[in-house]
Design an enzyme around this catalytic site. Sequence first.
Site, mmCIF file in Angstrom:
data_model
loop_
_atom_site.group_PDB
_atom_site.id
_atom_site.type_symbol
_atom_site.label_atom_id
_atom_site.label_comp_id
_atom_site.label_asym_id
_atom_site.label_seq_id
_atom_site.Cartn_x
_atom_site.Cartn_y
_atom_site.Cartn_z
ATOM 1 N N TYR A 191 -9.324 4.213 7.669
ATOM 2 C CA TYR A 191 -9.463 4.444 9.111
ATOM 3 C C TYR A 191 -10.538 5.523 9.269
ATOM 4 O O TYR A 191 -10.323 6.661 8.851
ATOM 5 C CB TYR A 191 -8.158 4.947 9.717
ATOM 6 C CG TYR A 191 -7.030 3.932 9.784
ATOM 7 C CD1 TYR A 191 -6.198 3.687 8.699
ATOM 8 C CD2 TYR A 191 -6.768 3.240 10.975
ATOM 9 C CE1 TYR A 191 -5.153 2.777 8.778
ATOM 10 C CE2 TYR A 191 -5.725 2.329 11.061
ATOM 11 C CZ TYR A 191 -4.924 2.099 9.958
ATOM 12 O OH TYR A 191 -3.884 1.205 10.051
ATOM 13 N N HIS B 25 0.836 -1.204 0.000
ATOM 14 C CA HIS B 25 0.000 0.000 0.000
ATOM 15 C C HIS B 25 0.869 1.251 0.000
ATOM 16 O O HIS B 25 1.804 1.371 0.783
ATOM 17 C CB HIS B 25 -0.928 0.006 1.221
ATOM 18 C CG HIS B 25 -2.017 -1.027 1.136
ATOM 19 N ND1 HIS B 25 -3.310 -0.719 0.843
ATOM 20 C CD2 HIS B 25 -1.973 -2.365 1.265
ATOM 21 C CE1 HIS B 25 -4.042 -1.832 0.805
ATOM 22 N NE2 HIS B 25 -3.242 -2.844 1.063
ATOM 23 N N TYR C 206 3.801 5.934 10.252
ATOM 24 C CA TYR C 206 3.072 4.755 9.774
ATOM 25 C C TYR C 206 3.997 3.762 9.079
ATOM 26 O O TYR C 206 3.904 2.551 9.282
ATOM 27 C CB TYR C 206 1.930 5.192 8.832
ATOM 28 C CG TYR C 206 0.893 4.108 8.630
ATOM 29 C CD1 TYR C 206 -0.093 3.877 9.587
ATOM 30 C CD2 TYR C 206 0.900 3.319 7.487
ATOM 31 C CE1 TYR C 206 -1.042 2.881 9.418
ATOM 32 C CE2 TYR C 206 -0.054 2.316 7.306
ATOM 33 C CZ TYR C 206 -1.016 2.109 8.275
ATOM 34 O OH TYR C 206 -1.946 1.110 8.102
ATOM 35 N N PRO D 268 -4.061 -1.172 18.734
ATOM 36 C CA PRO D 268 -3.684 -1.535 17.367
ATOM 37 C C PRO D 268 -3.890 -0.457 16.298
ATOM 38 O O PRO D 268 -3.511 -0.664 15.145
ATOM 39 C CB PRO D 268 -4.579 -2.754 17.069
ATOM 40 C CG PRO D 268 -5.720 -2.629 17.999
ATOM 41 C CD PRO D 268 -5.224 -1.930 19.218
ATOM 42 N N LYS E 27 1.276 -0.878 15.074
ATOM 43 C CA LYS E 27 2.673 -0.841 15.512
ATOM 44 C C LYS E 27 3.121 -2.068 16.306
ATOM 45 O O LYS E 27 4.325 -2.288 16.482
ATOM 46 C CB LYS E 27 2.914 0.404 16.392
ATOM 47 C CG LYS E 27 2.885 1.694 15.635
ATOM 48 C CD LYS E 27 4.171 1.917 14.862
ATOM 49 C CE LYS E 27 3.980 2.776 13.655
ATOM 50 N NZ LYS E 27 3.828 2.079 12.389
HETATM 51 P P1 FAD Z 1 3.350 -12.695 21.011
HETATM 52 O O1 FAD Z 1 2.926 -12.671 19.605
HETATM 53 O O2 FAD Z 1 2.296 -12.619 22.076
HETATM 54 O O3 FAD Z 1 4.224 -14.006 21.211
HETATM 55 C C1 FAD Z 1 4.578 -14.493 22.488
HETATM 56 C C2 FAD Z 1 4.620 -15.995 22.424
HETATM 57 O O4 FAD Z 1 5.063 -16.480 23.694
HETATM 58 C C3 FAD Z 1 3.252 -16.609 22.168
HETATM 59 O O5 FAD Z 1 3.293 -17.479 21.065
HETATM 60 C C4 FAD Z 1 2.923 -17.322 23.467
HETATM 61 O O6 FAD Z 1 2.177 -18.498 23.273
HETATM 62 C C5 FAD Z 1 4.300 -17.613 24.025
HETATM 63 N N1 FAD Z 1 4.315 -17.794 25.475
HETATM 64 C C6 FAD Z 1 3.609 -17.107 26.412
HETATM 65 N N2 FAD Z 1 3.857 -17.591 27.643
HETATM 66 C C7 FAD Z 1 4.736 -18.615 27.486
HETATM 67 C C8 FAD Z 1 5.365 -19.506 28.390
HETATM 68 N N3 FAD Z 1 5.114 -19.461 29.708
HETATM 69 N N4 FAD Z 1 6.219 -20.448 27.894
HETATM 70 C C9 FAD Z 1 6.479 -20.507 26.560
HETATM 71 N N5 FAD Z 1 5.888 -19.678 25.653
HETATM 72 C C10 FAD Z 1 5.040 -18.741 26.114
HETATM 73 N N6 FAD Z 1 -1.073 -5.579 16.483
HETATM 74 C C11 FAD Z 1 -1.313 -4.844 15.411
HETATM 75 O O7 FAD Z 1 -0.427 -4.099 15.002
HETATM 76 N N7 FAD Z 1 -2.529 -4.943 14.749
HETATM 77 C C12 FAD Z 1 -3.519 -5.798 15.191
HETATM 78 O O8 FAD Z 1 -4.576 -5.883 14.597
HETATM 79 C C13 FAD Z 1 -3.289 -6.581 16.315
HETATM 80 N N8 FAD Z 1 -4.220 -7.443 16.783
HETATM 81 C C14 FAD Z 1 -3.954 -8.177 17.906
HETATM 82 C C15 FAD Z 1 -4.912 -9.061 18.414
HETATM 83 C C16 FAD Z 1 -4.667 -9.801 19.580
HETATM 84 C C17 FAD Z 1 -5.719 -10.751 20.126
HETATM 85 C C18 FAD Z 1 -3.426 -9.638 20.252
HETATM 86 C C19 FAD Z 1 -3.133 -10.440 21.524
HETATM 87 C C20 FAD Z 1 -2.461 -8.791 19.723
HETATM 88 C C21 FAD Z 1 -2.716 -8.044 18.557
HETATM 89 N N9 FAD Z 1 -1.768 -7.167 18.016
HETATM 90 C C22 FAD Z 1 -2.023 -6.430 16.944
HETATM 91 C C23 FAD Z 1 -0.453 -7.019 18.582
HETATM 92 C C24 FAD Z 1 0.575 -7.904 17.872
HETATM 93 O O9 FAD Z 1 -0.024 -9.079 17.429
HETATM 94 C C25 FAD Z 1 1.673 -8.132 18.882
HETATM 95 O O10 FAD Z 1 2.272 -6.870 19.152
HETATM 96 C C26 FAD Z 1 2.738 -9.127 18.458
HETATM 97 O O11 FAD Z 1 2.185 -10.422 18.414
HETATM 98 C C27 FAD Z 1 3.908 -9.093 19.443
HETATM 99 O O12 FAD Z 1 4.762 -10.168 19.226
HETATM 100 P P2 FAD Z 1 5.504 -10.860 20.432
HETATM 101 O O13 FAD Z 1 6.361 -11.912 19.822
HETATM 102 O O14 FAD Z 1 6.130 -9.850 21.301
HETATM 103 O O15 FAD Z 1 4.370 -11.511 21.336
HETATM 104 C C1 DHB Z 2 -4.820 -4.304 10.425
HETATM 105 C C2 DHB Z 2 -4.679 -4.151 11.786
HETATM 106 C C3 DHB Z 2 -4.354 -2.916 12.286
HETATM 107 O O1 DHB Z 2 -4.206 -2.745 13.621
HETATM 108 C C4 DHB Z 2 -4.183 -1.822 11.459
HETATM 109 O O2 DHB Z 2 -3.901 -0.613 11.990
HETATM 110 C C5 DHB Z 2 -4.310 -1.991 10.097
HETATM 111 C C6 DHB Z 2 -4.636 -3.240 9.579
HETATM 112 C C7 DHB Z 2 -5.177 -5.639 9.880
HETATM 113 O O3 DHB Z 2 -5.341 -6.567 10.698
HETATM 114 O O4 DHB Z 2 -5.317 -5.781 8.674
#
Ligand code: FAD
Ligand code: DHB
Length: 394
Positions: free
Chosen positions: A203, A72, A387, A295, A299
């Site tokens: 948005y 995009h 962004y 979200p 970021k």
């Molecule tokens: P995570 O992806 O949470 O990974 C952590 C991992 O550690 C997981 O797989 C978990 O199972 C594992 N873990 C936890 N505890 C233990 C343990 N005790 N032992 C071993 N493993 C463990 N961000 C956006 O930008 N846009 C979005 O639309 C968006 N939607 C989201 C929806 C949801 C439901 C959630 C929870 C988050 C969302 N986010 C979104 C945020 C984004 O997905 C996260 O910022 C990103 O996943 C961060 O990555 P991470 O690796 O730090 O954590």
């Molecule tokens: C999506 C999620 C977001 O949080 C965003 O700002 C833009 C797109 C998505 O899931 O496609």
Amino acid sequence: MRTQIGIIGAGPAGLFLAHLLHRVGIGAINLESRSRADVESTIRAGVLEHWVVELMNELGIGERMMAEAHFHTGITLQWNGARHHLDIEGLTNGKRVAVYPQHEVLKDLIAARLSHGGEIVFDVGDTAIRGIDTQTPAIAFRRDRTGDLETLHCDYVIGADGFHGPGRQAIPRGHRTEYQKVYPFGWLGILTEAPLSWHELIYANQGDGFALLSTRSPDVQRMYIQCDPTDDIAAWSDARIWEQLHARLGTSDGWALTEGRIFQKGIIPLRSFVCEPMQYGRLFLAGDAAHIVPPTGAKGLNLAVADVMVLSRALGARYARNSQEGLDRYSEVCLRRIWKGERFSWFMTTMLHRNHDESDFERRIHFADLDLIRTLDAAARSVAENYVGLPFDA
Ligand code: FAD
Ligand code: DHB
């Protein structure tokens, strides 16, 4: 078991870190509490900043992304029935973002990691961090959740275990400070089998509040609407969801949102959270373990990858030249970027949602912010640069 870097978590932070360390010859093992199938199917974020796209390609794991992602060059902002195209590519010297879902990124990271001979232990139970204030830290865990207790000995422990993992809790209370803001609204997200309605993400802040039109493929679209975070998903019938989407995304020029069968829906709460510092002894936190953003600015995943870029460089210097400086400064360097990500996510969230705790005065200020972005190049450029991903400073 022994490795150089013991990583708790196989999410974006943990897996990108394992790849970045592999590139500089450092060994790592990921311990993950969920199954591979669960990790590879959980629906989360969608937008990759331009440098994350470049990083995937540099790591040799970008092939499927380049073929399947939607690139995009702008986003559409909408309020009070009018739309404004923000020309991100033009405002940022040619940078673009990719819409490529997080679980697809994770599939690519896992497949490549295993093909490099890397080890990811899925389905672990009872993960416990030991000895981070000694020279010999370790992670205790059980295979297949209930197997015998095993120990992964390592030089450093990385808490890449998300917001609810044990990593952050292993930093003694008196050695960390937590900053938090909980918003009075959540997001209801859907996946629908519908054709594209618009050529870029929209948005919108209109009627009862926020809506986001995103995409997954030519036949599957991702959409979100602001809702009460305590709402039961059962209270949101498909008809009610479409009615709200039409109200919040509608225009008066004959454009129509295309509907389809809704095959996935869920509600997430919105919060901002930062833990300072992100390190204690031989434990380093990365990603959601240390910080959460709402979200709206897309970021969350990108900040997680930024942390492990900094961490992999610091660990690289530690092993190559026995230099401790990068590790000592890890938290300080990451937090500068994180707080800017927190600011942008908070700004986009407050500007684009309807908050019943706010006065009409504040609501009008949010529309003034949107109009500034429409009319003032400096304001538009600031949103566009944030962004696509801010430059890394030293
Ligand atoms: P995570 O992806 O949470 O990974 C952590 C991992 O550690 C997981 O797989 C978990 O199972 C594992 N873990 C936890 N505890 C233990 C343990 N005790 N032992 C071993 N493993 C463990 N961000 C956006 O930008 N846009 C979005 O639309 C968006 N939607 C989201 C929806 C949801 C439901 C959630 C929870 C988050 C969302 N986010 C979104 C945020 C984004 O997905 C996260 O910022 C990103 O996943 C961060 O990555 P991470 O690796 O730090 O954590
Ligand atoms: C999506 C999620 C977001 O949080 C965003 O700002 C833009 C797109 C998505 O899931 O496609």
